[in-house]
Design a protein around this motif. Structure first.
Motif, PDB file in Angstrom:
ATOM      1  N   ILE A 192     102.019  20.870  -6.443  1.00 12.18           N
ATOM      2  CA  ILE A 192     102.057  20.522  -7.864  1.00 12.18           C
ATOM      3  C   ILE A 192     100.631  20.321  -8.369  1.00 12.18           C
ATOM      4  N   TYR A 193     100.273  21.074  -9.390  1.00 12.72           N
ATOM      5  CA  TYR A 193      98.982  20.906 -10.050  1.00 12.72           C
ATOM      6  C   TYR A 193      99.146  19.880 -11.175  1.00 12.72           C
ATOM      7  N   SER A 194      98.220  18.925 -11.222  1.00 13.73           N
ATOM      8  CA  SER A 194      98.320  17.875 -12.245  1.00 13.73           C
ATOM      9  C   SER A 194      96.926  17.537 -12.758  1.00 13.73           C
ATOM     10  N   TYR A 195      96.870  16.911 -13.925  1.00 12.01           N
ATOM     11  CA  TYR A 195      95.576  16.655 -14.570  1.00 12.01           C
ATOM     12  C   TYR A 195      95.545  15.317 -15.297  1.00 12.01           C
ATOM     13  N   SER A 196      94.337  14.859 -15.576  1.00 11.20           N
ATOM     14  CA  SER A 196      94.081  13.683 -16.413  1.00 11.20           C
ATOM     15  C   SER A 196      93.096  14.062 -17.510  1.00 11.20           C
ATOM     16  N   VAL A 197      93.274  13.500 -18.687  1.00 12.65           N
ATOM     17  CA  VAL A 197      92.366  13.721 -19.820  1.00 12.65           C
ATOM     18  C   VAL A 197      91.248  12.697 -19.765  1.00 12.65           C
ATOM     19  N   ILE A 198      90.010  13.143 -19.845  1.00 17.27           N
ATOM     20  CA  ILE A 198      88.866  12.226 -19.870  1.00 17.27           C
ATOM     21  C   ILE A 198      88.731  11.632 -21.271  1.00 17.27           C
ATOM     22  N   THR A 199      88.601  10.318 -21.351  1.00 17.94           N
ATOM     23  CA  THR A 199      88.432   9.649 -22.650  1.00 17.94           C
ATOM     24  C   THR A 199      87.112   8.879 -22.680  1.00 17.94           C
ATOM     25  N   MET A 200      86.650   8.608 -23.900  1.00 19.64           N
ATOM     26  CA  MET A 200      85.401   7.885 -24.113  1.00 19.64           C
ATOM     27  C   MET A 200      85.528   6.991 -25.336  1.00 19.64           C
ATOM     28  N   GLU A 201      84.509   6.176 -25.573  1.00 17.91           N
ATOM     29  CA  GLU A 201      84.493   5.321 -26.763  1.00 17.91           C
ATOM     30  C   GLU A 201      84.504   6.181 -28.016  1.00 17.91           C
ATOM     31  N   SER A 202      85.294   5.777 -29.004  1.00 24.35           N
ATOM     32  CA  SER A 202      85.354   6.526 -30.262  1.00 24.35           C
ATOM     33  C   SER A 202      84.053   6.379 -31.039  1.00 24.35           C
ATOM     34  N   ASN A 203      83.725   7.409 -31.813  1.00 23.26           N
ATOM     35  CA  ASN A 203      82.612   7.303 -32.757  1.00 23.26           C
ATOM     36  C   ASN A 203      83.173   6.880 -34.120  1.00 23.26           C
ATOM     37  N   LYS A 204      82.344   6.918 -35.155  1.00 28.75           N
ATOM     38  CA  LYS A 204      82.787   6.480 -36.482  1.00 28.75           C
ATOM     39  C   LYS A 204      83.910   7.355 -37.041  1.00 28.75           C
ATOM     40  N   THR A 205      84.021   8.577 -36.521  1.00 25.35           N
ATOM     41  CA  THR A 205      85.054   9.479 -37.011  1.00 25.35           C
ATOM     42  C   THR A 205      86.448   8.919 -36.761  1.00 25.35           C
ATOM     43  N   LEU A 206      86.665   8.324 -35.587  1.00 19.61           N
ATOM     44  CA  LEU A 206      88.012   7.861 -35.230  1.00 19.61           C
ATOM     45  C   LEU A 206      88.113   6.384 -34.868  1.00 19.61           C
ATOM     46  N   SER A 207      87.020   5.648 -34.904  1.00 22.73           N
ATOM     47  CA  SER A 207      87.072   4.244 -34.498  1.00 22.73           C
ATOM     48  C   SER A 207      87.972   3.412 -35.408  1.00 22.73           C
ATOM     49  N   TRP A 208      88.181   3.841 -36.662  1.00 23.59           N
ATOM     50  CA  TRP A 208      89.100   3.132 -37.559  1.00 23.59           C
ATOM     51  C   TRP A 208      90.540   3.203 -37.063  1.00 23.59           C
ATOM     52  N   LEU A 209      90.818   4.226 -36.230  1.00 27.45           N
ATOM     53  CA  LEU A 209      92.177   4.451 -35.743  1.00 27.45           C
ATOM     54  C   LEU A 209      92.381   3.894 -34.341  1.00 27.45           C
ATOM     55  N   HIS A 210      91.427   4.161 -33.453  1.00 30.10           N
ATOM     56  CA  HIS A 210      91.529   3.688 -32.071  1.00 30.10           C
ATOM     57  C   HIS A 210      90.141   3.636 -31.459  1.00 30.10           C
ATOM     58  N   HIS A 211      89.961   2.721 -30.504  1.00 30.08           N
ATOM     59  CA  HIS A 211      88.624   2.557 -29.910  1.00 30.08           C
ATOM     60  C   HIS A 211      88.315   3.601 -28.845  1.00 30.08           C
ATOM     61  N   ARG A 212      89.325   4.401 -28.431  1.00 24.76           N
ATOM     62  CA  ARG A 212      89.108   5.458 -27.464  1.00 24.76           C
ATOM     63  C   ARG A 212      89.480   6.810 -28.063  1.00 24.76           C
ATOM     64  N   MET A 213      88.889   7.879 -27.548  1.00 24.27           N
ATOM     65  CA  MET A 213      89.226   9.231 -27.982  1.00 24.27           C
ATOM     66  C   MET A 213      89.006  10.194 -26.806  1.00 24.27           C
ATOM     67  N   PRO A 214      89.688  11.340 -26.791  1.00 26.77           N
ATOM     68  CA  PRO A 214      89.463  12.313 -25.720  1.00 26.77           C
ATOM     69  C   PRO A 214      88.058  12.903 -25.798  1.00 26.77           C
ATOM     70  N   ALA A 215      87.552  13.344 -24.663  1.00 26.30           N
ATOM     71  CA  ALA A 215      86.274  14.057 -24.627  1.00 26.30           C
ATOM     72  C   ALA A 215      86.558  15.510 -24.995  1.00 26.30           C
ATOM     73  N   ILE A 216      86.203  15.883 -26.230  1.00 26.89           N
ATOM     74  CA  ILE A 216      86.537  17.204 -26.760  1.00 26.89           C
ATOM     75  C   ILE A 216      85.299  18.097 -26.760  1.00 26.89           C
ATOM     76  N   LEU A 217      85.453  19.292 -26.216  1.00 18.03           N
ATOM     77  CA  LEU A 217      84.366  20.277 -26.170  1.00 18.03           C
ATOM     78  C   LEU A 217      84.489  21.177 -27.391  1.00 18.03           C
ATOM     79  N   ASP A 218      83.454  21.226 -28.216  1.00 19.64           N
ATOM     80  CA  ASP A 218      83.559  21.966 -29.480  1.00 19.64           C
ATOM     81  C   ASP A 218      82.605  23.147 -29.587  1.00 19.64           C
ATOM     82  N   SER A 219      82.044  23.590 -28.464  1.00 19.20           N
ATOM     83  CA  SER A 219      81.179  24.776 -28.499  1.00 19.20           C
ATOM     84  C   SER A 219      81.369  25.575 -27.212  1.00 19.20           C
ATOM     85  N   GLU A 220      81.048  26.863 -27.273  1.00 22.07           N
ATOM     86  CA  GLU A 220      81.150  27.717 -26.091  1.00 22.07           C
ATOM     87  C   GLU A 220      80.186  27.255 -24.993  1.00 22.07           C
ATOM     88  N   GLU A 221      79.039  26.716 -25.394  1.00 20.39           N
ATOM     89  CA  GLU A 221      78.083  26.216 -24.409  1.00 20.39           C
ATOM     90  C   GLU A 221      78.695  25.081 -23.599  1.00 20.39           C
TER      91      GLU A 221
END
Length: 305
Positions: A192-221
């Motif tokens: 069985i292959y299984s995974y976990s999502v890496i999370t980090m402290e939220s920035n100002k974009t989402l801190s109003w909603l929750h203090h944690r957010m997923p580590a999202i990759l937004d560029s090909e690099e």
């Protein structure tokens, strides 16, 4: 924190959406889809994916040279890493492994060995859900968070163009690429292959909603670096993970609270004013009902006197 996601593309569409540019041919390549293992559990498109569900995950093909023809591959995996040392029923390891804190990953007995052995992956999603607790009612209001779109409306599949060509790549819905870790658990003849999502402290974009957010990759690099387990070392790869700013969101119905609800209604935008009005009406009804019952009890006492 990341406790629910949404992904409604089928396997064929997903391969197009995850296409990448090949430097030699200068064309876009669709990653192979490796669909074996996982004890018979398969990926099913859903607007409400919960832990223990199986979803497509992108990994480097360097460990699968005998099976894959492409540099990147998509592989369905179960959400929530099964610890390598666990024996017996994979559902009963009693650890919360849906998310992995980036601050602790290098010191973790579970995650650091997986990280060091090349278990880096990218979880593919159209969006994820987060809940905000309101001060007035203490109730939790769910929101759907996703990449900023062009002409596609995230909760209206009819607006999705979903066009693909080798020359221009994918022109459809913009997906989230969440950094994660994965492991292949073996027990007798079960893999069985299984995974976990890496999370980090939220920035100002989402801190109003929750203090944690997923580590999202937004560029090909970033995507290339995180997947390149042969040439990019662990510390360098972790350094690429930063809180993302280009996100959008909208409130959704509490229908998403029940993991058995998988329909497209889960990520539909709602008007909070309507939700509040409905809640007030219900509160007023119960208050009126209680008052009516109290009055009836007082009248009954008067008759007895």
């Amino acid at each position: 924190m990341c406790g629910r996601t949404g992904l409604c593309l089928d396997k064929k569409q997903l391969r197009c959406a995850c296409s990448y540019k090949d430097k030699q041919s200068n064309t876009f390549v669709k990653p192979d889809y490796l669909d074996e293992h996982n004890n018979g559990k398969e990926y099913t498109p859903s607007c409400n994916i919960a832990p223990t569900d199986v979803t497509p995950v992108m990994i480097s093909s360097s460990k699968y040279n005998n099976y894959a023809r492409t540099r990147r591959v998509l592989k369905p995996m179960m959400w929530g890493i099964i610890p390598p040392w666990h024996k017996g029923d994979y559902k009963n390891h009693n650890l919360s492994t849906n998310n992995c804190l980036i601050e602790n990953v290098r010191h973790s007995k579970l995650y650091n060995p997986i990280l060091m052995s090349g278990g880096r992956c990218i979880i593919i999603a159209e969006g994820f859900y987060e809940w905000q607790t309101t001060k007035q009612t203490k109730s939790k209001q769910p929101y759907y968070i996703y990449m900023k779109q062009d002409s596609n409306k995230i909760s209206n599949h009819e607006t999705w163009s979903n066009d693909f060509s080798k020359e221009e790549g994918w022109k459809g819905i913009k997906l989230l690429h969440m950094a994660g870790l994965y492991h292949a658990w073996h027990e007798n003849n079960i893999v069985i292959y299984s995974y976990s999502v890496i999370t980090m402290e939220s920035n100002k974009t989402l801190s109003w909603l929750h203090h944690r957010m997923p580590a999202i990759l937004d560029s090909e690099e970033q995507i290339d670096a995180w997947l390149d387990i042969d040439n990019v070392n662990v510390d360098m790869a972790l350094a690429y993970l930063k809180p993302i700013k280009i996100l959008e969101w909208h409130p959704v119905s509490t229908l998403v609270n029940n993991a058995r609800n998988k329909s497209a209604d889960c990520n539909k935008k709602i008007r909070l004013e309507i939700a509040k009005t409905t809640q007030k009406s219900l509160t007023a009804w119960f208050t009126s009902k209680r008052k009516s019952n109290d009055d009836s009890e007082q009248e009954a006492k008067k008759r007895k006197q």
